[in-house]
Design a protein around this motif. Sequence first.
Motif, PDB file in Angstrom:
ATOM      1  N   ALA A 158     -96.925  54.793 140.753  1.00 21.11           N
ATOM      2  CA  ALA A 158     -97.853  54.187 141.708  1.00 21.11           C
ATOM      3  C   ALA A 158     -98.144  55.125 142.865  1.00 21.11           C
ATOM      4  CB  ALA A 158     -97.276  52.868 142.225  1.00 21.11           C
ATOM      5  N   LEU A 159     -97.131  55.847 143.336  1.00 20.45           N
ATOM      6  CA  LEU A 159     -97.347  56.810 144.422  1.00 20.45           C
ATOM      7  C   LEU A 159     -98.246  57.956 143.973  1.00 20.45           C
ATOM      8  CD1 LEU A 159     -93.756  56.935 145.935  1.00 20.45           C
ATOM      9  CD2 LEU A 159     -95.796  55.930 146.983  1.00 20.45           C
ATOM     10  N   GLU A 166     -75.939  61.384 150.843  1.00 18.26           N
ATOM     11  CA  GLU A 166     -75.857  60.046 151.436  1.00 18.26           C
ATOM     12  C   GLU A 166     -76.637  59.095 150.522  1.00 18.26           C
ATOM     13  OE1 GLU A 166     -73.841  59.826 153.939  1.00 18.26           O
ATOM     14  OE2 GLU A 166     -73.666  61.988 153.950  1.00 18.26           O
ATOM     15  N   THR A 167     -77.486  59.648 149.747  1.00 18.42           N
ATOM     16  CA  THR A 167     -78.220  59.090 148.605  1.00 18.42           C
ATOM     17  C   THR A 167     -78.700  57.670 148.775  1.00 18.42           C
ATOM     18  OG1 THR A 167     -76.145  58.607 147.456  1.00 18.42           O
ATOM     19  CG2 THR A 167     -77.180  60.697 147.002  1.00 18.42           C
ATOM     20  N   GLU A 168     -78.299  56.768 147.854  1.00 16.99           N
ATOM     21  CA  GLU A 168     -79.063  55.538 147.668  1.00 16.99           C
ATOM     22  C   GLU A 168     -79.177  54.671 148.913  1.00 16.99           C
ATOM     23  OE1 GLU A 168     -74.973  54.981 145.643  1.00 16.99           O
ATOM     24  OE2 GLU A 168     -76.478  56.522 145.864  1.00 16.99           O
ATOM     25  N   ARG A 169     -78.128  54.513 149.681  1.00 20.89           N
ATOM     26  CA  ARG A 169     -78.178  53.552 150.785  1.00 20.89           C
ATOM     27  C   ARG A 169     -79.187  53.964 151.855  1.00 20.89           C
ATOM     28  NH1 ARG A 169     -75.918  55.135 155.453  1.00 20.89           N
ATOM     29  NH2 ARG A 169     -74.669  57.027 155.395  1.00 20.89           N
ATOM     30  N   ILE A 170     -79.322  55.263 152.113  1.00 15.55           N
ATOM     31  CA  ILE A 170     -80.197  55.668 153.211  1.00 15.55           C
ATOM     32  C   ILE A 170     -81.679  55.449 152.896  1.00 15.55           C
ATOM     33  CG2 ILE A 170     -78.554  57.384 154.029  1.00 15.55           C
ATOM     34  CD1 ILE A 170     -80.431  59.523 152.870  1.00 15.55           C
ATOM     35  N   TRP A 171     -82.011  55.279 151.610  1.00 15.57           N
ATOM     36  CA  TRP A 171     -83.419  55.086 151.245  1.00 15.57           C
ATOM     37  C   TRP A 171     -83.826  53.618 151.258  1.00 15.57           C
ATOM     38  CZ3 TRP A 171     -84.727  59.569 152.283  1.00 15.57           C
ATOM     39  CH2 TRP A 171     -84.208  60.713 151.693  1.00 15.57           C
ATOM     40  N   VAL A 172     -82.856  52.714 151.454  1.00 17.73           N
ATOM     41  CA  VAL A 172     -83.170  51.279 151.398  1.00 17.73           C
ATOM     42  C   VAL A 172     -84.314  50.883 152.332  1.00 17.73           C
ATOM     43  CG1 VAL A 172     -82.262  48.967 151.910  1.00 17.73           C
ATOM     44  CG2 VAL A 172     -80.922  50.561 150.516  1.00 17.73           C
ATOM     45  N   PRO A 173     -84.361  51.339 153.602  1.00 15.14           N
ATOM     46  CA  PRO A 173     -85.443  50.890 154.489  1.00 15.14           C
ATOM     47  C   PRO A 173     -86.834  51.299 154.042  1.00 15.14           C
ATOM     48  CG  PRO A 173     -83.618  51.820 155.771  1.00 15.14           C
ATOM     49  CD  PRO A 173     -83.366  52.147 154.332  1.00 15.14           C
ATOM     50  N   PHE A 174     -86.938  52.322 153.208  1.00 16.84           N
ATOM     51  CA  PHE A 174     -88.243  52.855 152.837  1.00 16.84           C
ATOM     52  C   PHE A 174     -88.801  52.261 151.544  1.00 16.84           C
ATOM     53  CE2 PHE A 174     -85.635  56.428 154.634  1.00 16.84           C
ATOM     54  CZ  PHE A 174     -86.126  56.322 155.923  1.00 16.84           C
ATOM     55  N   VAL A 175     -87.903  51.713 150.712  1.00 14.57           N
ATOM     56  CA  VAL A 175     -88.302  51.318 149.366  1.00 14.57           C
ATOM     57  C   VAL A 175     -89.438  50.294 149.331  1.00 14.57           C
ATOM     58  CG1 VAL A 175     -87.515  50.193 147.234  1.00 14.57           C
ATOM     59  CG2 VAL A 175     -86.133  51.986 148.290  1.00 14.57           C
ATOM     60  N   PRO A 176     -89.406  49.202 150.130  1.00 16.13           N
ATOM     61  CA  PRO A 176     -90.499  48.226 150.029  1.00 16.13           C
ATOM     62  C   PRO A 176     -91.869  48.799 150.393  1.00 16.13           C
ATOM     63  CG  PRO A 176     -88.600  47.252 151.094  1.00 16.13           C
ATOM     64  CD  PRO A 176     -88.328  48.715 151.012  1.00 16.13           C
ATOM     65  N   TRP A 177     -91.913  49.709 151.358  1.00 14.26           N
ATOM     66  CA  TRP A 177     -93.201  50.316 151.737  1.00 14.26           C
ATOM     67  C   TRP A 177     -93.725  51.205 150.618  1.00 14.26           C
ATOM     68  CZ3 TRP A 177     -95.180  48.131 155.919  1.00 14.26           C
ATOM     69  CH2 TRP A 177     -94.303  47.527 156.829  1.00 14.26           C
ATOM     70  N   LEU A 178     -92.825  51.885 149.922  1.00 19.07           N
ATOM     71  CA  LEU A 178     -93.233  52.680 148.761  1.00 19.07           C
ATOM     72  C   LEU A 178     -93.688  51.769 147.622  1.00 19.07           C
ATOM     73  CD1 LEU A 178     -90.238  55.215 148.702  1.00 19.07           C
ATOM     74  CD2 LEU A 178     -92.537  55.646 149.602  1.00 19.07           C
ATOM     75  N   THR A 179     -92.984  50.663 147.442  1.00 16.85           N
ATOM     76  CA  THR A 179     -93.267  49.750 146.328  1.00 16.85           C
ATOM     77  C   THR A 179     -94.628  49.087 146.468  1.00 16.85           C
ATOM     78  OG1 THR A 179     -90.886  49.345 146.092  1.00 16.85           O
ATOM     79  CG2 THR A 179     -92.364  47.748 145.068  1.00 16.85           C
ATOM     80  N   LEU A 220     -94.015  60.510 152.904  1.00 15.28           N
ATOM     81  CA  LEU A 220     -93.874  61.689 153.753  1.00 15.28           C
ATOM     82  C   LEU A 220     -92.591  61.618 154.578  1.00 15.28           C
ATOM     83  CD1 LEU A 220     -94.960  64.314 154.934  1.00 15.28           C
ATOM     84  CD2 LEU A 220     -96.334  62.957 156.541  1.00 15.28           C
ATOM     85  N   VAL A 221     -92.276  60.438 155.092  1.00 15.68           N
ATOM     86  CA  VAL A 221     -91.030  60.246 155.838  1.00 15.68           C
ATOM     87  C   VAL A 221     -89.831  60.597 154.956  1.00 15.68           C
ATOM     88  CG1 VAL A 221     -89.515  58.508 156.865  1.00 15.68           C
ATOM     89  CG2 VAL A 221     -91.948  58.543 157.443  1.00 15.68           C
ATOM     90  N   VAL A 222     -89.851  60.136 153.720  1.00 18.35           N
ATOM     91  CA  VAL A 222     -88.759  60.418 152.789  1.00 18.35           C
ATOM     92  C   VAL A 222     -88.613  61.919 152.571  1.00 18.35           C
ATOM     93  CG1 VAL A 222     -88.060  60.228 150.365  1.00 18.35           C
ATOM     94  CG2 VAL A 222     -88.804  58.192 151.617  1.00 18.35           C
ATOM     95  N   VAL A 234    -102.709  52.728 150.422  1.00 12.50           N
ATOM     96  CA  VAL A 234    -102.556  54.179 150.286  1.00 12.50           C
ATOM     97  C   VAL A 234    -101.887  54.778 151.512  1.00 12.50           C
ATOM     98  CG1 VAL A 234    -103.837  56.350 150.171  1.00 12.50           C
ATOM     99  CG2 VAL A 234    -104.438  54.472 148.645  1.00 12.50           C
ATOM    100  N   LEU A 235    -102.374  54.438 152.689  1.00 10.71           N
ATOM    101  CA  LEU A 235    -101.834  55.052 153.906  1.00 10.71           C
ATOM    102  C   LEU A 235    -100.395  54.627 154.174  1.00 10.71           C
ATOM    103  CD1 LEU A 235    -104.872  55.007 156.372  1.00 10.71           C
ATOM    104  CD2 LEU A 235    -104.025  56.875 154.949  1.00 10.71           C
ATOM    105  N   LEU A 236    -100.084  53.347 154.000  1.00 12.23           N
ATOM    106  CA  LEU A 236     -98.720  52.894 154.264  1.00 12.23           C
ATOM    107  C   LEU A 236     -97.722  53.497 153.286  1.00 12.23           C
ATOM    108  CD1 LEU A 236     -99.146  49.096 155.132  1.00 12.23           C
ATOM    109  CD2 LEU A 236     -98.909  51.029 156.689  1.00 12.23           C
ATOM    110  N   SER A 237     -98.065  53.502 152.016  1.00  9.20           N
ATOM    111  CA  SER A 237     -97.119  54.017 151.010  1.00  9.20           C
ATOM    112  C   SER A 237     -96.950  55.532 151.116  1.00  9.20           C
ATOM    113  CB  SER A 237     -97.563  53.618 149.603  1.00  9.20           C
ATOM    114  OG  SER A 237     -98.843  54.145 149.300  1.00  9.20           O
TER     115      SER A 237
END
Length: 478
Positions: free
Chosen positions: A378-379, A426-439, A412-414, A404-407
């Motif tokens: 999707a990205l 630090e892997t999976e846990r640190i990406w949790v806040p970003f996942v819904p915006w990517l999804t 880019l933040v990631v 498009v802009l939000l995802s």
Amino acid sequence: MSRTSDREPRATRPVGSHDRDGRVAAWGVGVALVLVALAFALPHLLGWDVHTRASRSSVDAPLIPPLHGWLEPKLLGPGTLPALALAVLGWTWFGRWARTARWGRLLLVGYLLCLGWCLALALVDGPSGLSRVLGSDVEYLPTARSVTDVGALLGEYVSRIPYAAAPDNWPTHVAGHPPLMLLFFVGLVHLGLGGDLAAGVVVTVVGATLPLAVLVAARALGAERHARAAAPFLVLSPVAVFVAVSADAVIGATMAWGLAALAVAATTRGRGWLPWSVVAGLLLGAGVMMSYGMPLMGLVALAVLATARSWRPLVPAALAALAVVLGFALAGFAWWEAYPVLHDRYWDGIAADRPAAYWLWGNLAALVVITGPLVPGALAVAGARLRAVSPLAGPARDAVRTVVLLSLATALVVLLADASRMSKAETERIWVPFVPWLTLAVALLPGVLEGRGRWLRVGLAVQLAGTILVQQLFYTSW
């Protein structure tokens, strides 16, 4: 039941655009799957010690970098059958219902479904799935139970970050975050919710609101139809495996609701925009005081304002956020003094042994595990649409612009966080806040917006099955 928002009429796409999007998405999914396969396989095939935290434990089971944990298949746990039932419910009913349900009902049912999904997956491991993490010595709760003077805590916070402060240095998670995250758990202790299990439930209850904030923000920005289409992917995301009892889910929820308030402020007519701007700033400032990585989410905040074509909330929101940060500084904790000290502690520890040659892309493979393989596809579609969205006019096109802009701002933040090398392993846990915006980008896949096609039916099934497989096969440390 209400009809989909009249502000967002159906967009007409050129003939063949679905085919092009399908090819782009397939390439994105394929590259992501290859990345994950290499990240899991190469350390074992080549004998690399990539120094995950688990690799220094006494575990006999095979380790599973890039994830923190090891292989531990479970045939059937207390949460397995409920998780399967919720997956079937989401696949057969929720997505279709979400397209026409009243908005308030959608948010309520979506929240209950997300919360049930998180709890069921955690309970595959039994009650310990909700308690074992927060009770760890490296987590917040043991420290929170010993706090009796918040003023003294803030005054000595920075001095106790370095390893040189031993034996008084903070445990890993306390040292690695600003103090508001610890204070959240101090508050739970004082409310009588400081037990491992009780705190785990509270964290999960808060974290399960994360997708709702994304839905609210998308609707405020004129993309309600796309939000409804993405709802089953947001609510039943693979990230749920790591939302339960992860403090990063609380951080993500705080930031997400701040961005949702900012979206409301930017699209509110009349005087209501100002209080919403202040609320947004306070929440975003609170998020910054929970995680050193959250200032990067300012890029997503700018994307919200650019999408709304309104910069009016920028100054009051920024001032409110700054007030939170300066308030902590006056109380004894200065963010800008703490971060360099944390940087030195990070590189004095195991981070120096973690090879960037693996983790710069291994981190992204871990992200794919918690987003599911459909999100990278999707990205890729969102990236292909980027050049086309800016000059397009009309509310239907604005909805695409919003997604498009939000995802992509979040993507880019990631990438910036990954490139900083402060996120190695630090892997999976640190990406949790970003996942819904990517999804949210899943709404751009062919047929998903219209409620039909293999990207919807097969794609959602793959996401759900993959989530349950990860939970059933692996012991994850978060």
